[in-house]
Design an enzyme around this catalytic site. Structure first.
Site, PDB file in Angstrom:
ATOM      1  N   THR A   5       0.945  -1.345   0.094  1.00 21.94           N
ATOM      2  CA  THR A   5      -0.035  -0.322  -0.217  1.00 21.94           C
ATOM      3  C   THR A   5       0.886   0.871   0.224  1.00 21.94           C
ATOM      4  OG1 THR A   5      -1.373   1.311   1.425  1.00 21.94           O
ATOM      5  CG2 THR A   5       0.328  -0.053   2.972  1.00 21.94           C
ATOM      6  N   ASP A   6       0.506   2.257  -0.370  1.00 15.44           N
ATOM      7  CA  ASP A   6       1.344   4.027  -0.293  1.00 15.44           C
ATOM      8  C   ASP A   6       0.975   4.330   1.245  1.00 15.44           C
ATOM      9  OD1 ASP A   6      -1.945   4.623  -0.032  1.00 15.44           O
ATOM     10  OD2 ASP A   6      -1.649   5.956  -1.661  1.00 15.44           O
ATOM     11  N   GLU A   7       0.183   3.554   2.135  1.00 14.39           N
ATOM     12  CA  GLU A   7       0.221   4.227   3.352  1.00 14.39           C
ATOM     13  C   GLU A   7       1.623   3.830   4.440  1.00 14.39           C
ATOM     14  OE1 GLU A   7      -3.164   3.516   5.746  1.00 14.39           O
ATOM     15  OE2 GLU A   7      -4.719   3.578   3.847  1.00 14.39           O
TER      16      GLU A   7
ATOM     17  N   LYS B  34       2.485  -3.469   7.871  1.00 18.83           N
ATOM     18  CA  LYS B  34       2.870  -3.849   6.177  1.00 18.83           C
ATOM     19  C   LYS B  34       3.925  -3.215   5.748  1.00 18.83           C
ATOM     20  CE  LYS B  34      -0.214  -4.506   2.924  1.00 18.83           C
ATOM     21  NZ  LYS B  34      -0.372  -5.955   2.283  1.00 18.83           N
TER      22      LYS B  34
ATOM     23  N   TYR C  22      -2.013  -0.068  10.906  1.00 14.58           N
ATOM     24  CA  TYR C  22      -2.225  -0.623   9.295  1.00 14.58           C
ATOM     25  C   TYR C  22      -0.811  -0.733   8.922  1.00 14.58           C
ATOM     26  CZ  TYR C  22      -3.003  -1.385   4.893  1.00 14.58           C
ATOM     27  OH  TYR C  22      -3.491  -1.788   3.407  1.00 14.58           O
TER      28      TYR C  22
HETATM   29  P1  NAD Z   1      -9.087  -6.911   2.483  1.00 14.30           P
HETATM   30  O1  NAD Z   1      -9.909  -6.851   3.364  1.00 14.30           O
HETATM   31  O2  NAD Z   1     -10.530  -6.823   1.389  1.00 14.30           O
HETATM   32  O3  NAD Z   1      -9.428  -8.843   2.079  1.00 14.30           O
HETATM   33  C1  NAD Z   1      -8.184  -9.662   2.678  1.00 14.30           C
HETATM   34  C2  NAD Z   1      -8.614 -11.054   2.928  1.00 14.30           C
HETATM   35  O4  NAD Z   1      -7.411 -11.453   2.969  1.00 14.30           O
HETATM   36  C3  NAD Z   1      -9.870 -11.576   2.913  1.00 14.30           C
HETATM   37  O5  NAD Z   1     -10.777 -12.190   2.555  1.00 14.30           O
HETATM   38  C4  NAD Z   1      -9.660 -11.979   4.169  1.00 14.30           C
HETATM   39  O6  NAD Z   1     -10.425 -13.272   4.600  1.00 14.30           O
HETATM   40  C5  NAD Z   1      -8.467 -12.883   3.933  1.00 14.30           C
HETATM   41  N1  NAD Z   1      -6.932 -12.740   5.600  1.00 14.30           N
HETATM   42  C6  NAD Z   1      -7.456 -11.848   6.372  1.00 14.30           C
HETATM   43  N2  NAD Z   1      -6.561 -12.991   6.993  1.00 14.30           N
HETATM   44  C7  NAD Z   1      -5.835 -14.108   6.516  1.00 14.30           C
HETATM   45  C8  NAD Z   1      -5.242 -14.896   7.757  1.00 14.30           C
HETATM   46  N3  NAD Z   1      -3.851 -14.729   7.944  1.00 14.30           N
HETATM   47  N4  NAD Z   1      -5.076 -15.837   6.361  1.00 14.30           N
HETATM   48  C9  NAD Z   1      -5.262 -15.680   5.710  1.00 14.30           C
HETATM   49  N5  NAD Z   1      -6.280 -15.295   4.529  1.00 14.30           N
HETATM   50  C10 NAD Z   1      -6.708 -14.135   5.632  1.00 14.30           C
HETATM   51  O7  NAD Z   1      -8.507  -6.263   1.616  1.00 14.30           O
HETATM   52  P2  NAD Z   1      -8.000  -5.705   0.163  1.00 14.30           P
HETATM   53  O8  NAD Z   1      -8.522  -4.805   0.584  1.00 14.30           O
HETATM   54  O9  NAD Z   1      -8.346  -7.014  -0.963  1.00 14.30           O
HETATM   55  O10 NAD Z   1      -6.474  -5.286  -0.230  1.00 14.30           O
HETATM   56  C11 NAD Z   1      -5.785  -6.194  -0.048  1.00 14.30           C
HETATM   57  C12 NAD Z   1      -4.716  -6.577  -0.223  1.00 14.30           C
HETATM   58  O11 NAD Z   1      -4.228  -5.397  -1.071  1.00 14.30           O
HETATM   59  C13 NAD Z   1      -3.835  -6.005   1.091  1.00 14.30           C
HETATM   60  O12 NAD Z   1      -2.666  -6.599   1.315  1.00 14.30           O
HETATM   61  C14 NAD Z   1      -3.966  -4.248   1.373  1.00 14.30           C
HETATM   62  O13 NAD Z   1      -3.037  -3.935   2.141  1.00 14.30           O
HETATM   63  C15 NAD Z   1      -3.357  -3.913   0.123  1.00 14.30           C
HETATM   64  N6  NAD Z   1      -3.719  -2.949  -0.763  1.00 14.30           N
HETATM   65  C16 NAD Z   1      -5.097  -2.325  -0.336  1.00 14.30           C
HETATM   66  C17 NAD Z   1      -5.950  -1.174  -1.215  1.00 14.30           C
HETATM   67  C18 NAD Z   1      -7.126  -1.074  -0.804  1.00 14.30           C
HETATM   68  O14 NAD Z   1      -6.944  -0.206  -1.152  1.00 14.30           O
HETATM   69  N7  NAD Z   1      -7.865  -1.776  -0.080  1.00 14.30           N
HETATM   70  C19 NAD Z   1      -4.863  -0.861  -1.537  1.00 14.30           C
HETATM   71  C20 NAD Z   1      -3.678  -0.746  -1.531  1.00 14.30           C
HETATM   72  C21 NAD Z   1      -2.662  -2.391  -1.285  1.00 14.30           C
HETATM   73  O1  DAU Z   2      -3.884   3.457   0.642  1.00 13.84           O
HETATM   74  C1  DAU Z   2      -4.431   2.663   0.080  1.00 13.84           C
HETATM   75  C2  DAU Z   2      -5.205   2.383   1.744  1.00 13.84           C
HETATM   76  O2  DAU Z   2      -6.361   2.705   1.314  1.00 13.84           O
HETATM   77  C3  DAU Z   2      -5.261   0.533   1.770  1.00 13.84           C
HETATM   78  O3  DAU Z   2      -3.982   0.241   2.110  1.00 13.84           O
HETATM   79  C4  DAU Z   2      -6.110   0.234   2.955  1.00 13.84           C
HETATM   80  O4  DAU Z   2      -6.189  -1.444   2.825  1.00 13.84           O
HETATM   81  C5  DAU Z   2      -7.267   1.379   2.387  1.00 13.84           C
HETATM   82  O5  DAU Z   2      -8.384   0.449   3.479  1.00 13.84           O
HETATM   83  C6  DAU Z   2      -7.403   2.169   1.784  1.00 13.84           C
HETATM   84  O6  DAU Z   2      -7.013   3.264   3.076  1.00 13.84           O
HETATM   85  P1  DAU Z   2      -7.977   4.608   3.858  1.00 13.84           P
HETATM   86  O7  DAU Z   2      -7.991   4.445   5.447  1.00 13.84           O
HETATM   87  O8  DAU Z   2      -7.300   5.832   3.175  1.00 13.84           O
HETATM   88  O9  DAU Z   2      -9.646   4.500   3.206  1.00 13.84           O
HETATM   89  P2  DAU Z   2     -11.131   4.070   4.177  1.00 13.84           P
HETATM   90  O10 DAU Z   2     -11.753   4.144   3.512  1.00 13.84           O
HETATM   91  O11 DAU Z   2     -10.823   3.514   5.463  1.00 13.84           O
HETATM   92  O12 DAU Z   2     -10.926   6.530   4.165  1.00 13.84           O
HETATM   93  C7  DAU Z   2     -10.980   6.923   3.345  1.00 13.84           C
HETATM   94  C8  DAU Z   2     -11.027   8.324   3.760  1.00 13.84           C
HETATM   95  O13 DAU Z   2     -11.760   8.308   4.876  1.00 13.84           O
HETATM   96  C9  DAU Z   2      -9.584   8.241   5.058  1.00 13.84           C
HETATM   97  O14 DAU Z   2      -8.922   9.756   5.123  1.00 13.84           O
HETATM   98  C10 DAU Z   2     -10.829   8.042   6.154  1.00 13.84           C
HETATM   99  C11 DAU Z   2     -12.095   9.054   5.706  1.00 13.84           C
HETATM  100  N1  DAU Z   2     -13.224   8.269   6.420  1.00 13.84           N
HETATM  101  C12 DAU Z   2     -13.376   7.180   6.052  1.00 13.84           C
HETATM  102  C13 DAU Z   2     -14.185   5.996   6.618  1.00 13.84           C
HETATM  103  C14 DAU Z   2     -14.238   4.653   6.628  1.00 13.84           C
HETATM  104  C15 DAU Z   2     -14.332   8.690   6.890  1.00 13.84           C
HETATM  105  O15 DAU Z   2     -14.341   9.988   6.884  1.00 13.84           O
HETATM  106  N2  DAU Z   2     -15.179   8.192   7.414  1.00 13.84           N
HETATM  107  C16 DAU Z   2     -15.391   6.628   7.412  1.00 13.84           C
HETATM  108  O16 DAU Z   2     -16.210   6.524   8.201  1.00 13.84           O
END
Ligand code: NAD
Ligand code: DAU
Length: 348
Positions: free
Chosen positions: A131-133, A160, A156
């Site tokens: 992730t970019d975080e 990562k 988190y």
């Molecule tokens: P998600 O939470 O939707 O899915 C995570 C999956 O991992 C689920 O299916 C869960 O059951 C599985 N999982 C969790 N713990 C596990 C374990 N111990 N063993 C096996 N499986 C397990 O997550 P996502 O949003 O799809 O993110 C997927 C990946 O991409 C993550 O590594 C996250 O850090 C990265 N990522 C997410 C975003 C985003 O915006 N969602 C952006 C950049 C990177």
């Molecule tokens: O940047 C990549 C990341 O983006 C991934 O690595 C993470 O897995 C993914 O969850 C996401 O993280 P964020 O914290 O940016 O996403 P989230 O959807 O939780 O929140 C987006 C923005 O909205 C953030 O600034 C927090 C705000 N927010 C979020 C929630 C859930 C609110 O204001 N209210 C809310 O209830």
């Protein structure tokens, strides 16, 4: 057949990656290892679950014996590692489970890959999805690139970041063939409604408050999930071993402006008068350690591998809202049970 282990394939991004690979590469056997936590759902993969080149295994990546056996039994040649605890707010309440899955789980996969591939590293790849975080936060200008120093702020992102370091340490120490990509915020179908976009679409539909953290001015760079899956496909096949690729949407939005787009789109598609749901916006206490701005410079990926996002945001967001409106059963399913306790606890 090329045997590829995809972890976390029942989650949001993972299900899009599994679907893309299973459909596009009939000569690959995709083995999806997922623990089916609250975020993993086999409904996300109903359309491909009976394909001959797909196998699902329910299991925890932290279980080293299980992972080791999977490598042996399925003769795994490459890994795309997405399994993780992924929600920042949950990590603030329960950092231990993030350290366990994101750090120790990644280490368990790395060890299994290293031990199984030790005699022959040719055509092997451990591709880690990050992730970019991990880069922390930006001010009003500038972008994250592959060279930005790590500066994570939430449990988190710290977990990562740690997993990224382990992956690179296995490259430096054991020559394990690795690639890492760091992506910005994804949006699209099958995202668990704890994250901003699906949570707010659901709340607008149900006339529930829209809990905006702080002043709503934090900025995120949004990428359509299928474009992330395509970038993963490209990097998996054409990326350089040992390299890092930054992936982003070149699409920055202040949260409050994004919320207004969601309100407009949902109200329009539900036939409500424009602006009806603006009254639902509720500013609440800020997220602890809330990063102000994320934005990715994806020049390397564009120049070296020719990737660019395919969808304009307006089109992507409309498709996304339409999907959530059409798939009320999916939303109702995942927001029953434990979700209600989570929601009460998080937004009390
Ligand atoms: P998600 O939470 O939707 O899915 C995570 C999956 O991992 C689920 O299916 C869960 O059951 C599985 N999982 C969790 N713990 C596990 C374990 N111990 N063993 C096996 N499986 C397990 O997550 P996502 O949003 O799809 O993110 C997927 C990946 O991409 C993550 O590594 C996250 O850090 C990265 N990522 C997410 C975003 C985003 O915006 N969602 C952006 C950049 C990177
Ligand atoms: O940047 C990549 C990341 O983006 C991934 O690595 C993470 O897995 C993914 O969850 C996401 O993280 P964020 O914290 O940016 O996403 P989230 O959807 O939780 O929140 C987006 C923005 O909205 C953030 O600034 C927090 C705000 N927010 C979020 C929630 C859930 C609110 O204001 N209210 C809310 O209830």
């Amino acid at each position: 057949m090329r045997n590829i282990l995809i972890t976390g394939g029942a989650g949001f991004i993972g299900s899009h990656v599994v679907r893309l690979f299973v459909k596009k590469y009939s000569d690959y056997h995709i083995i999806n290892l997922d623990a089916l936590t609250y975020a993993g759902n086999l409904e996300n993969l109903r359309d491909i679950e009976n394909r001959l080149n797909y196998t699902f295994i329910k299991g925890d990546i932290c279980n080293y014996d299980l992972v080791k056996n999977i490598f042996q039994e399925y003769k795994i040649e490459a890994v795309i590692h997405l399994a993780a605890e992924s929600h920042v707010d949950r990590s603030i309440k329960d950092p231990f489970s993030f350290a366990k899955t994101n750090i120790l789980g990644t280490l368990s996969l790395l060890q299994a890959a290293k031990n199984y591939w030790k005699s022959n590293l040719n055509n092997k790849l451990f591709y880690h999805i990050s992730t970019d975080e991990v880069y922390g936060t930006l001010g009003n200008s500038g972008f994250f690139t592959e060279n930005t120093a790590y500066d994570p702020h939430s449990p988190y992102s710290a977990s990562k970041a740690s997993s990224d370091h382990f992956v690179r340490a296995f490259y430096d120490t054991y020559n394990l063939p690795i690639i890492v990509s760091n992506c910005s915020n994804n949006y699209g179908s099958y995202q668990f409604p704890e994250k901003l976009i699906p949570l707010f679409i659901n709340n607008i539909c149900n006339n529930k408050p829209l809990p905006v953290y702080g002043n709503g001015e934090n900025v995120r760079d949004w990428l359509y999930v299928e474009d992330h899956a395509k970038a993963i496909d490209l990097i998996f096949h054409k990326g350089k071993i040992g390299d890092t690729y930054a992936i982003g949407g070149c699409n920055e939005w202040r949260n409050i402006d994004l919320v207004k787009v969601l309100i407009k789109t949902v109200d329009k598609l539900l036939g409500r008068t424009e602006g009806t749901s603006e009254k639902l916006i509720t500013f609440i206490k800020d997220r602890a350690g809330h990063d102000y701005r994320y934005a990715i410079d994806a020049t390397k990926l564009k120049d070296e591998l020719g990737w660019k996002p395919s969808l304009q945001f307006e089109e992507g967001i409309e498709k996304t809202v339409q999907w959530y409106l059409k798939n009320r059963d999916w939303v109702d399913n995942v927001t029953s049970g434990d979700y209600l306790n989570y929601y009460k606890e998080m937004y009390k």
